[in-house]
Design a protein around this motif. Structure first.
Motif, short mmCIF file in Angstrom:
data_model
loop_
_atom_site.label_atom_id
_atom_site.label_comp_id
_atom_site.label_asym_id
_atom_site.label_seq_id
_atom_site.Cartn_x
_atom_site.Cartn_y
_atom_site.Cartn_z
N PRO A 84 53.31 28.50 45.80
CA PRO A 84 53.23 29.84 45.19
C PRO A 84 51.81 30.26 44.91
O PRO A 84 50.94 29.44 44.59
CB PRO A 84 54.04 29.68 43.90
CG PRO A 84 54.02 28.22 43.59
CD PRO A 84 53.99 27.53 44.92
N THR A 85 51.54 31.56 45.04
CA THR A 85 50.20 32.10 44.81
C THR A 85 49.92 32.41 43.35
O THR A 85 48.81 32.80 43.00
CB THR A 85 49.98 33.38 45.63
OG1 THR A 85 50.98 34.35 45.25
CG2 THR A 85 50.09 33.11 47.12
N ALA A 86 50.91 32.30 42.49
CA ALA A 86 50.75 32.55 41.04
C ALA A 86 50.41 34.00 40.75
O ALA A 86 49.72 34.30 39.78
CB ALA A 86 49.70 31.62 40.44
N GLY A 87 50.91 34.91 41.57
CA GLY A 87 50.75 36.33 41.28
C GLY A 87 49.37 36.89 41.58
O GLY A 87 48.60 36.33 42.34
N SER A 88 49.07 38.03 40.95
CA SER A 88 47.80 38.72 41.16
C SER A 88 46.71 38.11 40.28
O SER A 88 46.98 37.75 39.13
CB SER A 88 47.98 40.20 40.84
OG SER A 88 46.79 40.91 40.92
N PRO A 89 45.47 37.98 40.80
CA PRO A 89 45.01 38.36 42.14
C PRO A 89 45.24 37.27 43.18
O PRO A 89 45.46 36.10 42.82
CB PRO A 89 43.51 38.59 41.92
CG PRO A 89 43.16 37.57 40.87
CD PRO A 89 44.34 37.54 39.94
N VAL A 90 45.15 37.66 44.44
CA VAL A 90 45.20 36.73 45.56
C VAL A 90 43.81 36.68 46.17
O VAL A 90 43.25 37.72 46.52
CB VAL A 90 46.24 37.18 46.61
CG1 VAL A 90 46.20 36.26 47.82
CG2 VAL A 90 47.63 37.21 46.01
N ILE A 91 43.24 35.47 46.27
CA ILE A 91 41.88 35.30 46.78
C ILE A 91 41.92 34.74 48.20
O ILE A 91 42.42 33.64 48.43
CB ILE A 91 41.05 34.35 45.88
CG1 ILE A 91 41.11 34.81 44.42
CG2 ILE A 91 39.61 34.27 46.38
CD1 ILE A 91 40.54 36.18 44.19
#
Length: 278
Positions: free
Chosen positions: A192-199
């Motif tokens: 999972p990307t853990a929400g915003s922001p995406v780097i």
């Protein structure tokens, strides 16, 4: 063959690489089985608490396997580098080619100049008005949130602009990388990307990549809010190696005849699409 055989003092390196490859293969297979067990456990448990416990346990096991795979790959890369430095002409050529293949496949960390792309949810959305349903509100504000499609579009543009290596939230992008929504979260390589922001980090020509992303009519104009995407040049970036499983169940090297035939078909199709232009 002389290309394969090396002087006696170099054979221990080849033995160590072979053993490491066998160990990594076992760990990758175990990682795949762990992921399959996650699915079976989640289907087999009816209570939410039991599902959460099973998921957490399996996820922790997968994370540990990822770490072991990364460590073994790093050790394997060290052996290959040592062979490239100390081997004879044949072994050095093989080791140098293997290093290039590993870089292209995303199996080794890389460093170089590039850009950092930051994707974040828009701050222009307001509180939910009274009287509107949840479904209607989600539909009305969908464009103000970062979705898997936004990330995939940016990755495609980065590749088109000449990016040589890409990572998303420190997950290396490789040929098998999947970018998809799971519930309300985007997963990359099943992480999972853990929400915003995406780097998103990309190694390549910083000027060329930045201009490609920010040009008039480009990807930036696809966002309803320009502040949802930022592209900054970086003098030096270091991207990690891919640490997920890489098993091949069905694909295998084609024979010379089939391989040459497939290559000719590809070239003919390319000529047909470009009107015969080289």
């Amino acid at each position: 063959m002389s290309v394969i055989l090396a002087p006696g003092r170099h054979r221990p390196w080849l033995t160590q690489i072979t053993l490491l490859s066998i160990i990594m293969g076992g760990l990758l297979a175990l990682s795949l089985k762990t992921q399959d067990r996650i699915r079976r456990d989640l289907v087999g448990h009816s209570s939410t608490a039991a599902m959460a416990e099973a998921y957490t346990k399996a996820s922790n096991e997968t994370q540990q396997l990822r770490k072991q795979v990364a460590q073994l790959r790093a050790q394997n890369q060290k052996y290959v580098a040592d062979i490239a430095d100390e081997g004879n002409r044949s072994t050095k050529a093989i080791a140098e080619e293997l290093q290039k293949v590993n870089v292209l496949a995303g199996l080794t960390p890389v460093t170089g100049p590039g850009v950092i792309v930051t994707l974040r949810d828009s701050k222009k959305t307001t509180t939910k008005p009274v009287g509107i349903t949840d479904a209607a509100w989600q539909e009305a504000t969908a464009e103000y949130l970062i979705h898997d499609a936004n990330i995939r579009d940016v990755i495609n543009e980065l590749k088109n602009a000449g990016a040589e290596a890409i990572s998303i939230n420190d997950q290396r992008v490789v040929g098998s990388t999947a970018i998809r929504c799971v519930g309300n979260n985007v997963h990359v390589n099943a992480v999972p990307t853990a929400g915003s922001p995406v780097i998103i980090k990309a190694i390549g020509d910083p000027d060329l990549i930045q201009s490609g992303l920010l040009m008039r009519g480009g990807i930036k104009e696809h966002f309803v809010d320009p502040e949802m995407i930022a592209v900054d040049k970086a003098e030096t970036l270091t991207l990690p190696a891919f640490s997920g499983a890489t098993p091949l169940r069905f694909a295998k090297p084609a024979g010379d005849v089939k391989g040459e035939q497939a290559q000719r078909q590809s070239e003919e199709a390319s000529k047909a699409m470009t009107g015969g232009a080289p």
